[in-house]
Design an enzyme around this catalytic site. Structure first.
Site, mmCIF file in Angstrom:
data_model
loop_
_atom_site.group_PDB
_atom_site.id
_atom_site.type_symbol
_atom_site.label_atom_id
_atom_site.label_comp_id
_atom_site.label_asym_id
_atom_site.label_seq_id
_atom_site.Cartn_x
_atom_site.Cartn_y
_atom_site.Cartn_z
ATOM 1 N N GLU A 134 0.863 -1.187 0.000
ATOM 2 C CA GLU A 134 0.000 0.000 0.000
ATOM 3 C C GLU A 134 0.888 1.221 0.000
ATOM 4 O OE1 GLU A 134 -2.357 -0.087 3.573
ATOM 5 O OE2 GLU A 134 -2.994 -2.128 3.099
ATOM 6 N N LYS A 179 2.231 4.620 1.560
ATOM 7 C CA LYS A 179 2.295 5.168 2.920
ATOM 8 C C LYS A 179 1.889 6.632 2.825
ATOM 9 C CE LYS A 179 5.076 5.266 7.079
ATOM 10 N NZ LYS A 179 4.958 6.671 7.437
ATOM 11 N N ASP A 191 0.912 10.379 3.435
ATOM 12 C CA ASP A 191 1.570 11.354 4.296
ATOM 13 C C ASP A 191 0.527 12.274 4.914
ATOM 14 O OD1 ASP A 191 3.765 12.265 5.493
ATOM 15 O OD2 ASP A 191 4.643 13.253 3.745
ATOM 16 N N TYR A 235 -7.214 1.939 6.118
ATOM 17 C CA TYR A 235 -6.284 0.850 5.794
ATOM 18 C C TYR A 235 -6.157 -0.252 6.841
ATOM 19 C CZ TYR A 235 -3.161 4.272 8.084
ATOM 20 O OH TYR A 235 -2.616 5.184 8.924
ATOM 21 N N LYS A 256 10.807 3.472 2.970
ATOM 22 C CA LYS A 256 10.793 4.930 2.776
ATOM 23 C C LYS A 256 11.391 5.275 1.424
ATOM 24 C CE LYS A 256 9.668 6.946 6.782
ATOM 25 N NZ LYS A 256 9.537 8.321 7.096
ATOM 26 N N CYS A 273 29.394 39.522 -17.568
ATOM 27 C CA CYS A 273 29.568 38.086 -17.813
ATOM 28 C C CYS A 273 30.804 37.595 -17.038
ATOM 29 C CB CYS A 273 29.762 37.826 -19.300
ATOM 30 S SG CYS A 273 30.256 36.129 -19.660
ATOM 31 N N CYS A 327 33.667 36.542 -19.852
ATOM 32 C CA CYS A 327 34.360 37.448 -20.778
ATOM 33 C C CYS A 327 34.273 38.909 -20.338
ATOM 34 C CB CYS A 327 33.799 37.291 -22.189
ATOM 35 S SG CYS A 327 32.128 37.921 -22.348
ATOM 36 N N CYS A 382 24.562 37.073 -22.350
ATOM 37 C CA CYS A 382 25.856 37.630 -22.692
ATOM 38 C C CYS A 382 25.862 37.733 -24.218
ATOM 39 C CB CYS A 382 26.962 36.678 -22.214
ATOM 40 S SG CYS A 382 28.533 36.906 -23.061
ATOM 41 N N CYS A 413 32.570 34.927 -26.593
ATOM 42 C CA CYS A 413 32.789 34.593 -25.175
ATOM 43 C C CYS A 413 33.162 33.106 -25.092
ATOM 44 C CB CYS A 413 31.498 34.860 -24.400
ATOM 45 S SG CYS A 413 31.504 34.190 -22.736
HETATM 46 S S1 IVH Z 1 -0.559 0.530 8.741
HETATM 47 C C1 IVH Z 1 0.106 -1.054 13.025
HETATM 48 N N1 IVH Z 1 -0.810 1.527 6.366
HETATM 49 O O1 IVH Z 1 2.319 5.325 8.919
HETATM 50 C C2 IVH Z 1 0.375 -0.511 11.687
HETATM 51 N N2 IVH Z 1 0.040 2.925 8.081
HETATM 52 O O2 IVH Z 1 4.705 4.933 10.674
HETATM 53 C C3 IVH Z 1 -0.583 0.511 11.349
HETATM 54 N N3 IVH Z 1 0.534 5.200 7.356
HETATM 55 O O3 IVH Z 1 0.842 5.796 12.035
HETATM 56 C C4 IVH Z 1 -0.176 1.304 10.246
HETATM 57 N N4 IVH Z 1 -0.107 4.937 5.281
HETATM 58 O O4 IVH Z 1 -0.041 7.141 10.071
HETATM 59 C C5 IVH Z 1 -0.426 1.756 7.625
HETATM 60 N N5 IVH Z 1 -1.135 2.294 4.207
HETATM 61 C C6 IVH Z 1 -0.766 2.511 5.460
HETATM 62 C C7 IVH Z 1 -0.282 3.766 5.890
HETATM 63 C C8 IVH Z 1 0.125 3.932 7.212
HETATM 64 C C9 IVH Z 1 0.373 5.785 6.162
HETATM 65 C C10 IVH Z 1 1.085 5.872 8.539
HETATM 66 C C11 IVH Z 1 0.219 5.804 9.748
HETATM 67 C C12 IVH Z 1 1.057 5.214 10.819
HETATM 68 C C13 IVH Z 1 2.433 5.483 10.298
HETATM 69 C C14 IVH Z 1 3.415 4.491 10.858
#
Ligand code: IVH
Length: 673
Positions: A115, A117, A119, A225, A314, A408, A411, A426, A431
């Site tokens: 999935e 992650k 932000d 999620y 990451k 410049c 030159c 220039c 040059c």
């Molecule tokens: S699962 C017990 N799935 O990442 C695990 N977390 O560093 C529960 N986050 O606090 C997290 N996308 O805020 C999960 N697809 C995703 C996520 C996700 C973002 C964040 C979430 C969590 C943090 C952990």
């Protein structure tokens, strides 16, 4: 153990704690996420090597930030955990290895689910008898903050779910779409209010408002999620089923979640989404990989902080903070004077950079970056690195504004900024930087493709007076070259062969190679096919140029002026007498065999570059596209094709052909069986 380690660990703990307060409590971070990660990693490593340094209150032992006093506390019945991180792809293999060693002899972790992650900020939403009754932030994982009223304003989250189990705790991420973030900051700017640093902090700041009407105006969104506490729910056996269940209840589940099989599948997924970071309307900073089987998740359990069955890969940071050492000017082939930043080297977007473009005077004024500033630099994918803005809180007192230099740097002639243009230039054609730029431009792969004529050789030949313009390349005195250090017989022969070979390049390459202001690769080809020869192009009238479909007045002027210059005529004379090809391509009418067909090309080919393959498709009226979808007619796969494209085409039943079959496809329009 030395006291130095002790001192550093203490320092790191206090630094991270301060940054955590700025990030979690004030929603106003003072360092980038990547810098925070670096501090945290250093502390984790120190504690691992010297376990006695691990204090109970170390940030490595505590999840997130402590709940604030403004919101009522909510105790999480199932703790809200954090995720362990992986920074290299190798760490994923190690992770699976670790898990399998924990499981019973010979047992496998089986399917993985990937999935994005997201932000934003984690939140737990509780439904009882189908009604949303409580929503809480993660807080320290055990106790969070009650933000029910604010969460009720999020349109993605239904207030009622008629078919929900009697208790249903949904976990997910509250986030702000980029488009909403843009609007919010534009509004803030208009009102001279403080702008948010990024969508994540804007989302956090918006959710943690005392007045929920403010939250309502921010248009927050939500992705579900995970499940927390569930009473009287269905019996689910996999994480993927959990996502399907959440989605069936009408909760927003991101469509990019995917069962990927093993680690290699996860790596393909990471590869794919790494390149798509900027293409979505929401931000993600990594990929979460989860063990699919819920039974195995239970067996694997958790550490104090994070479940073992999941890991966050990451993505390399695309933004970093570094020091702007100086602003310098580079002079291009056509004389454009571009300011660029000389930076304290920094690792960003997967590479170390020490320079970044600043574009032009207006951009520098707008960003107000000054030598000596700490600046945020950004490098996304293959995009050239850029200075985003200064970190004003770290600006030394009295740091002077930067002024565009009058002359410049190469030159000494006056730099001028033509009215209506953003760039300075220039105007001294002789040059040394311009000469070098023009020769490098001429020799580059997409122009005359003269191998062995790289930056260093060009620099030497120009400095030594062997070359004054690109015409001189064909009469270089190799007896002199042989006297230069590093130019043995072999390298001289190589260079001679490469120069000789360049004489037969297509006319479009030559026109592009001449550094005519504003004429790029596409327009060079257009001029070549329209006028057919260099002689003809050199004598066309301004009106003829302007009537070419696709050429604007600026380019027409530029081309016309270029060929009126005595210097140009001199260069053309040298090129002609050297035997450089001046003739355009024969116009061949190709049959529109691929009309209406959408074709995706992946991998490498022996007879075509990727661009040439796309060109060949277009020439037959087909449509080359970048990604496989149900509208794709054929996937053409060379060697080392993209795994995800092949997989997708297979799952959609789209024919996949190799290079030989591609030739047949081009000429007949039929997919060979
Ligand atoms: S699962 C017990 N799935 O990442 C695990 N977390 O560093 C529960 N986050 O606090 C997290 N996308 O805020 C999960 N697809 C995703 C996520 C996700 C973002 C964040 C979430 C969590 C943090 C952990």
């Amino acid at each position: 153990m030395t006291t130095e380690h002790e001192k550093r660990a203490k320092e790191l703990r206090s630094l991270i704690k301060d940054h955590n307060i700025a990030y979690y409590d004030m929603d106003n971070p003072t360092i980038s996420d990547a810098e925070w990660d670096m501090l945290m990693r250093e502390l984790l490593e120190l504690e691992e090597q010297h376990p006695s340094l691990r204090t109970a209150d170390s940030p490595t032992q505590i999840i997130g930030g402590a709940p604030s006093k403004i919101f009522a506390p909510v105790e999480h019945r199932v703790p809200m955990m954090s995720l362990d991180n992986a920074f290299e792809t190798g760490a994923l293999h190690q992770w699976v290895g670790r898990l399998e060693r924990r499981l019973e002899e010979g047992a496998k972790v089986g399917d993985l689910v990937c999935e994005l992650k997201f932000d934003g900020l984690a939140i737990s939403v509780r439904y009882e008898e189908g009604r949303l009754v409580q929503a809480a932030t993660r807080g320290d994982g055990v106790v969070g903050e009650d933000v029910t009223h604010n969460v009720l304003t999020i349109a993605d989250l239904p207030e009622e779910i008629p078919d929900a189990p009697s208790v249903l705790e949904v976990r997910g991420e509250v986030y702000l779409r980029r488009s909403e973030f843009g609007k919010l900051n534009a509004e803030a700017k208009k009102n001279n209010a403080k702008e948010y640093v990024n969508p994540r902090n804007a989302a956090a700041g918006s959710l943690r408002q005392k007045d929920s009407s403010i939250t309502a105006g921010r248009n927050l969104s939500f992705w579900a999620y995970q499940l927390g506490e569930v009473i009287e729910g269905p019996s689910l056996t996999s994480h993927y089923q959990t996502l399907e269940f959440l989605s069936s209840l009408g909760l927003p589940v991101n469509k990019n979640a995917k069962r990927v099989g093993n680690v290699d599948g996860a790596l393909d997924y990471i590869n794919e989404f790494q390149g798509r970071k900027d293409s979505l309307d929401y931000e993600f900073d990594g990929i979460v990989v989860k063990v699919d089987s819920l039974q195995l998740q239970t067996e694997l359990g958790s550490t104090a902080k994070a479940p073992r069955w999941a890991i966050a890969y990451k993505l390399p940071p695309e933004e970093q903070v570094t020091t702007l050492l100086d602003i310098e000017i580079s002079i291009g082939a056509a004389g454009s004077a571009t300011p660029f930043a000389r930076l304290e080297p920094v690792f960003v977007g997967g590479a170390t950079i020490s320079t970044a473009t600043l574009h032009n005077q207006d951009q520098i004024i707008e960003k107000d970056v000054r030598p000596g500033d700490r600046v945020i630099v950004r490098r996304a994918g293959e995009v050239i690195p850029e200075v985003v803005r200064p970190v004003l809180s770290e600006r030394p007192d009295g740091l002077p504004k930067w002024e565009f230099p009058p002359d410049c740097p190469a030159c000494g002639s006056k730099l001028e900024r033509p009215s209506g243009e953003a760039r300075h230039r220039c105007n001294n054609y002789d040059c040394a930087r311009q000469v070098r730029g023009r020769v490098e431009h001429f020799a580059q792969r997409t122009a005359m493709d003269i191998e062995h004529m790289g930056e260093q050789s060009v620099d030497l030949f120009v400095t030594e007076g062997l070359i004054q313009d690109v015409g001189d390349i064909y009469s270089i005195d190799f007896d002199v070259v042989r006297t230069f250090e590093g130019f043995g017989d072999l390298s001289v022969t190589n260079l001679q062969v490469a120069i000789e070979g360049s004489k037969s390049r297509p006319l479009g390459n030559l026109i592009f190679g001449l550094s005519i202001p504003h004429v790029g690769r596409t327009n060079a080809d257009l001029l070549a096919t329209t006028f057919g020869s260099m002689e003809r192009l050199a004598e066309v009238t301004y009106e003829e140029l302007q009537s070419v479909e696709g050429l604007g007045p600026v380019i027409a002027h530029s081309v016309y002026d270029f060929f009126r210059s005595p210097r140009t005529l001199l260069v053309l004379k040298k090129l002609k007498s050297a035997g450089v090809n001046f003739q355009g391509p024969e116009k061949v009418e190709l049959a529109p065999t691929l009309a209406g067909k959408t074709i995706v090309v992946t991998g490498t080919f022996s007879n075509y570059s990727r661009d040439e393959a796309s060109e060949a498709i277009k020439n037959r009226e087909g449509k080359p596209t970048g990604s496989v979808s149900k509208n794709t007619d054929v996937l053409v796969a060379g060697t080392n094709p993209g795994g995800s494209k092949i997989g997708k085409a297979e799952s959609l039943g789209i024919p996949i052909v190799d290079e030989d079959a591609f030739e047949e496809l081009l000429s007949t329009g039929e997919v060979p069986s």
